[in-house]
Design a protein around this motif. Structure first.
Motif, short mmCIF file in Angstrom:
data_model
loop_
_atom_site.label_atom_id
_atom_site.label_comp_id
_atom_site.label_asym_id
_atom_site.label_seq_id
_atom_site.Cartn_x
_atom_site.Cartn_y
_atom_site.Cartn_z
N PRO A 15 -4.63 1.48 -2.77
CA PRO A 15 -5.96 1.98 -2.38
C PRO A 15 -6.95 0.87 -2.06
CG PRO A 15 -5.17 3.14 -4.33
CD PRO A 15 -4.23 1.98 -4.08
N ARG A 16 -6.76 -0.30 -2.63
CA ARG A 16 -7.64 -1.43 -2.29
C ARG A 16 -7.33 -1.95 -0.89
NH1 ARG A 16 -6.27 -2.63 -7.57
NH2 ARG A 16 -4.87 -4.32 -6.98
N PHE A 17 -6.07 -1.97 -0.52
CA PHE A 17 -5.66 -2.44 0.81
C PHE A 17 -5.95 -1.40 1.89
CE2 PHE A 17 -2.13 -5.02 -1.43
CZ PHE A 17 -2.99 -6.07 -1.68
N TRP A 18 -5.67 -0.13 1.58
CA TRP A 18 -5.78 0.96 2.56
C TRP A 18 -6.52 2.13 1.90
CZ3 TRP A 18 -0.74 -1.06 1.36
CH2 TRP A 18 -0.35 -2.09 2.23
N PRO A 19 -7.84 2.03 1.75
CA PRO A 19 -8.59 3.01 0.95
C PRO A 19 -8.57 4.44 1.49
CG PRO A 19 -10.08 1.46 2.03
CD PRO A 19 -8.69 0.97 2.27
N ASP A 20 -8.37 4.63 2.77
CA ASP A 20 -8.41 6.00 3.31
C ASP A 20 -7.02 6.56 3.61
OD1 ASP A 20 -7.93 4.27 5.42
OD2 ASP A 20 -9.23 5.32 6.83
N LEU A 21 -5.99 5.88 3.10
CA LEU A 21 -4.63 6.35 3.32
C LEU A 21 -3.95 6.69 2.00
CD1 LEU A 21 -3.42 3.74 5.99
CD2 LEU A 21 -4.49 5.98 6.35
N VAL A 22 -3.12 7.70 2.02
CA VAL A 22 -2.31 8.10 0.87
C VAL A 22 -0.87 7.77 1.25
CG1 VAL A 22 -1.56 10.00 -0.59
CG2 VAL A 22 -3.92 9.94 0.28
N LEU A 23 -0.25 6.92 0.44
CA LEU A 23 1.09 6.42 0.76
C LEU A 23 2.14 6.99 -0.18
CD1 LEU A 23 0.14 2.65 1.19
CD2 LEU A 23 0.13 4.45 2.92
N SER A 24 3.30 7.28 0.39
CA SER A 24 4.46 7.70 -0.39
C SER A 24 5.64 6.86 0.05
CB SER A 24 4.78 9.18 -0.15
OG SER A 24 3.72 9.98 -0.57
N VAL A 25 6.25 6.15 -0.88
CA VAL A 25 7.39 5.28 -0.55
C VAL A 25 8.59 6.13 -0.16
CG1 VAL A 25 9.03 3.59 -1.47
CG2 VAL A 25 6.62 3.47 -2.13
N TYR A 26 9.20 5.79 0.98
CA TYR A 26 10.46 6.43 1.33
C TYR A 26 11.59 5.42 1.40
CZ TYR A 26 10.11 5.23 6.34
OH TYR A 26 10.02 4.56 7.55
N ALA A 27 11.27 4.12 1.34
CA ALA A 27 12.31 3.09 1.28
C ALA A 27 11.75 1.88 0.55
CB ALA A 27 12.80 2.71 2.66
N ASP A 28 12.25 1.64 -0.66
CA ASP A 28 11.89 0.45 -1.42
C ASP A 28 13.01 -0.55 -1.20
OD1 ASP A 28 11.43 -1.58 -3.24
OD2 ASP A 28 10.82 -0.21 -4.85
N ARG A 29 12.72 -1.61 -0.47
CA ARG A 29 13.74 -2.58 -0.11
C ARG A 29 13.63 -3.86 -0.94
NH1 ARG A 29 12.08 -3.25 5.34
NH2 ARG A 29 13.82 -4.64 5.59
N GLY A 30 12.98 -3.74 -2.12
CA GLY A 30 12.88 -4.88 -3.03
C GLY A 30 12.16 -6.06 -2.39
N ALA A 31 12.78 -7.23 -2.42
CA ALA A 31 12.16 -8.44 -1.88
C ALA A 31 12.03 -8.40 -0.36
CB ALA A 31 12.95 -9.67 -2.30
N VAL B 233 -1.75 10.01 9.96
CA VAL B 233 -0.49 10.65 9.60
C VAL B 233 0.61 9.91 10.34
CG1 VAL B 233 0.84 12.79 9.65
CG2 VAL B 233 -1.65 12.88 9.34
N GLY B 234 1.58 9.37 9.57
CA GLY B 234 2.66 8.63 10.21
C GLY B 234 3.45 7.82 9.22
N THR B 235 3.82 6.60 9.62
CA THR B 235 4.59 5.71 8.76
C THR B 235 3.98 4.31 8.78
OG1 THR B 235 6.12 5.06 10.52
CG2 THR B 235 6.75 6.97 9.15
N MET B 236 4.30 3.56 7.73
CA MET B 236 3.84 2.19 7.61
C MET B 236 4.94 1.39 6.92
SD MET B 236 0.18 0.88 6.11
CE MET B 236 0.47 1.25 4.40
N GLU B 237 5.00 0.11 7.23
CA GLU B 237 6.02 -0.75 6.63
C GLU B 237 5.50 -2.17 6.46
OE1 GLU B 237 10.49 -2.55 7.61
OE2 GLU B 237 9.59 -1.12 8.99
N VAL B 238 5.89 -2.80 5.36
CA VAL B 238 5.79 -4.25 5.23
C VAL B 238 7.23 -4.75 5.09
CG1 VAL B 238 3.45 -4.43 4.30
CG2 VAL B 238 5.35 -4.19 2.73
N TRP B 239 7.60 -5.65 5.97
CA TRP B 239 8.92 -6.28 5.94
C TRP B 239 8.69 -7.74 5.62
CZ3 TRP B 239 11.43 -8.45 10.87
CH2 TRP B 239 12.62 -9.10 10.56
N LEU B 240 9.35 -8.22 4.59
CA LEU B 240 9.17 -9.58 4.11
C LEU B 240 10.41 -10.40 4.48
CD1 LEU B 240 7.74 -8.56 0.64
CD2 LEU B 240 6.48 -9.05 2.74
#
Length: 138
Positions: free
Chosen positions: A32-48, A60-67
């Motif tokens: 909520p600090r990074f994206w205060p107006d978005l509600v997120l639900s994890v559908y893929a936890d890829r660890g590191a 409404v859609g999808t979001m990803e951080v790939w490290l």
């Protein structure tokens, strides 16, 4: 398939190992600090390697951080593919949001992505001078 009207892609290099960056995003309390107006639900936890979420709220859609491990640090890839939410909480109907409003929303989300990345860069890299090895832990 119709493409998302808000499509943001960003990359930022952080001179810390991927598990250090992953730990920040694994903390659901930070979202909520990074994206205060978005509600997120994890559908893929890829660890590191990062996380993938479904997004609702203002968008409404999808979001990803790939490290991605690169050299002595992490290339943080950020992807947001979404549409503005309509009054019913679903994606607004195609053509119902004026082009200038969509353009402003895309720009706002691009700047927000870079703010998050630079915040993490300052926080995780600390006082590391450019060209020096990454901090072992953060």
């Amino acid at each position: 398939m119709v493409s998302a009207t808000v499509d943001v892609v960003d990359e930022t290099f952080l001179a810390v190992p991927p598990p250090v960056v992953a730990a920040v995003f694994a903390d659901a309390g930070a979202w909520p600090r990074f994206w205060p107006d978005l509600v997120l639900s994890v559908y893929a936890d890829r660890g590191a390697q990062g996380l993938r979420w479904t997004v609702r709220g203002a968008l409404v859609g999808t979001m990803e951080v790939w490290l991605e491990p690169v050299l002595d640090g992490t290339l943080l890839h950020y992807f947001l593919r979404a549409d503005p939410a309509g009054p019913d909480g679903r994606a607004a109907a195609a053509g119902s949001v004026p082009a200038r409003v969509l353009a402003a929303e895309r720009r706002r989300r691009q700047l927000a992505a870079k703010r998050v990345a630079f915040h993490l860069k300052r926080r995780l890299e600390g006082d590391r001078p450019p060209g020096h090895p990454p901090v072992a832990t953060a």
